[in-house]
Design an enzyme around this catalytic site. Structure first.
Site, mmCIF file in Angstrom:
data_model
loop_
_atom_site.group_PDB
_atom_site.id
_atom_site.type_symbol
_atom_site.label_atom_id
_atom_site.label_comp_id
_atom_site.label_asym_id
_atom_site.label_seq_id
_atom_site.Cartn_x
_atom_site.Cartn_y
_atom_site.Cartn_z
ATOM 1 N N HIS A 82 30.781 29.484 42.659
ATOM 2 C CA HIS A 82 31.236 29.100 41.439
ATOM 3 C C HIS A 82 29.960 28.751 40.384
ATOM 4 O O HIS A 82 30.162 28.948 39.144
ATOM 5 C CB HIS A 82 32.092 27.649 41.573
ATOM 6 C CG HIS A 82 33.076 27.773 42.431
ATOM 7 N ND1 HIS A 82 34.044 26.835 42.812
ATOM 8 C CD2 HIS A 82 33.835 28.896 42.873
ATOM 9 C CE1 HIS A 82 34.949 27.359 43.812
ATOM 10 N NE2 HIS A 82 34.892 28.595 43.847
ATOM 11 N N HIS A 239 41.123 32.540 39.465
ATOM 12 C CA HIS A 239 40.145 31.713 40.469
ATOM 13 C C HIS A 239 39.753 33.089 41.284
ATOM 14 O O HIS A 239 38.470 33.097 41.606
ATOM 15 C CB HIS A 239 40.656 30.694 41.407
ATOM 16 C CG HIS A 239 39.366 30.183 42.155
ATOM 17 N ND1 HIS A 239 38.624 29.478 41.511
ATOM 18 C CD2 HIS A 239 39.086 30.389 43.247
ATOM 19 C CE1 HIS A 239 37.664 29.062 42.304
ATOM 20 N NE2 HIS A 239 37.784 29.663 43.551
ATOM 21 N N ASP A 243 35.591 33.902 41.563
ATOM 22 C CA ASP A 243 34.775 34.175 42.888
ATOM 23 C C ASP A 243 34.242 35.614 42.799
ATOM 24 O O ASP A 243 32.895 35.753 43.431
ATOM 25 C CB ASP A 243 35.874 34.108 44.115
ATOM 26 C CG ASP A 243 36.093 32.511 44.313
ATOM 27 O OD1 ASP A 243 35.275 31.624 44.011
ATOM 28 O OD2 ASP A 243 37.234 32.386 45.314
ATOM 29 N N HIS A 266 35.676 36.857 49.835
ATOM 30 C CA HIS A 266 34.140 36.896 49.775
ATOM 31 C C HIS A 266 33.612 37.878 50.422
ATOM 32 O O HIS A 266 32.535 38.770 50.042
ATOM 33 C CB HIS A 266 33.433 35.550 49.815
ATOM 34 C CG HIS A 266 33.772 34.310 49.139
ATOM 35 N ND1 HIS A 266 33.631 34.396 47.694
ATOM 36 C CD2 HIS A 266 34.623 33.347 49.414
ATOM 37 C CE1 HIS A 266 34.245 33.318 47.237
ATOM 38 N NE2 HIS A 266 34.733 32.465 48.236
#
Length: 314
Positions: A82, A239, A243, A266
């Site tokens: 973030h 969001h 990321d 991720h």
């Protein structure tokens, strides 16, 4: 007079904030210190007998299971994505990031508090052009039904789709074109999210100790548990883009290319970055100067929205 280059940036002054780590639950102070041209973003653990510096680069990623974690010589800094998204989204190239704990504070679960901190400190342009990583040929990675790719483009763009079998989330898509300067307004406020069943399991494992409805969207089997609801109707996919921006920033340079992401996380984002870096024919490092960019067929003025960032927060 038109600029001949887009220059590197750092902060005008030192800025800091405090918060808790999402997984560790530890109270952490984060301090951002201006750094010289070419320094890059470097994390420094100051709580150790001998401070350890960890560059924010893909080669230092040691874990992507729950967040993006960097490590060096056995020392780790967790949940960097973030903050990295805020730095990338607001055009910061050089910074010393000091932490007196093992994890970047989660704050409200978005990048907005970090963007606000950058805005409060002010941005200083430096006497050196940015270095760009220009994607020269398509690269893709797959994991089951998940996939991510980077293809050549004239500036940085992310197209993301998610698909959950959940009545609140289901399928969502969002396209962010950095040429429109949309990061602060459209992406920075989107919060991380999780399912109640998973949160309970994580807490039993000693993780998510700092997690709460104050720093994450939590959904049960049918509804959102946060009393204030969502900040955007499609906050979940926004969001995921946040990321991805943070993960892709671990190239260490602004990217010129189009990222397409389907159900990524991720791990797959990092796999894509590593695959690009493993083949030098996939990319080219170019100074952000008019002469070089126009020589490559990239419109210099068209990159203004992607490189000449305004430090504004919605």
């Amino acid at each position: 007079m038109r600029p001949s280059s887009y220059n590197q940036r750092t902060l005008s002054k030192i800025a800091s904030l405090q918060g808790v780590g999402l997984h560790s639950g530890a109270r952490v102070t984060l301090t951002l210190r201006p750094a010289p041209p070419g320094h890059g973003i470097v994390f420094v653990r100051t709580d150790l007998a001998r401070p350890v510096s960890i560059p924010a680069l893909a080669e230092y990623v040691v874990d992507t299971s729950l967040a993006t974690t960097l490590g060096r010589d056995g020392v780790r800094v967790g949940t960097v994505e973030h903050l990295m998204a805020a730095l990338a989204g607001m055009g910061i190239d050089n910074l010393r990031v000091e932490l007196d704990g093992p994890e970047v504070p989660i704050m409200d679960g978005s990048a907005a508090p970090f963007a606000a901190l950058i805005q409060s400190a002010g941005v200083r342009e430096q006497e050196a052009p940015k270095e760009l990583l220009v994607i020269r040929k398509a690269v893709s990675v797959v994991d089951g039904d998940k996939q991510a790719s980077l293809t050549p483009a004239r500036h940085f763009r992310i197209s993301c789709t998610i698909d959950f079998e959940h009545p609140v989330i289901q399928g969502q898509s969002f396209d962010l074109d950095f040429g429109d300067r949309d990061f602060a307004r459209e992406i920075s406020r989107a919060r991380t999210f999780g399912f109640l069943r998973d949160v309970e399991k994580l807490k039993q494992m000693g993780l998510a100790r700092g997690g709460s409805l104050e720093n994450a969207i939590v959904v049960d089997e049918v509804s959102i548990l946060n009393p204030d609801g969502l900040r955007f109707p499609d906050e979940f996919v926004r969001h995921k883009i946040l990321d991805a921006i943070g993960d892709v920033s671990l190239f260490g340079r602004p990217v010129i290319g189009h990222m397409t992401a389907y159900k990524t996380g991720h791990a797959l984002n990092h796999k894509l970055v590593r695959k690009v870096m493993s083949d030098p024919s996939c990319y080219e490092i170019v100074p952000a100067r008019r002469r070089e960019l126009e020589g490559m067929g990239l419109g210099f003025s068209g990159l203004a929205g992607a490189l000449d960032f305004e430090p504004l927060v919605a």
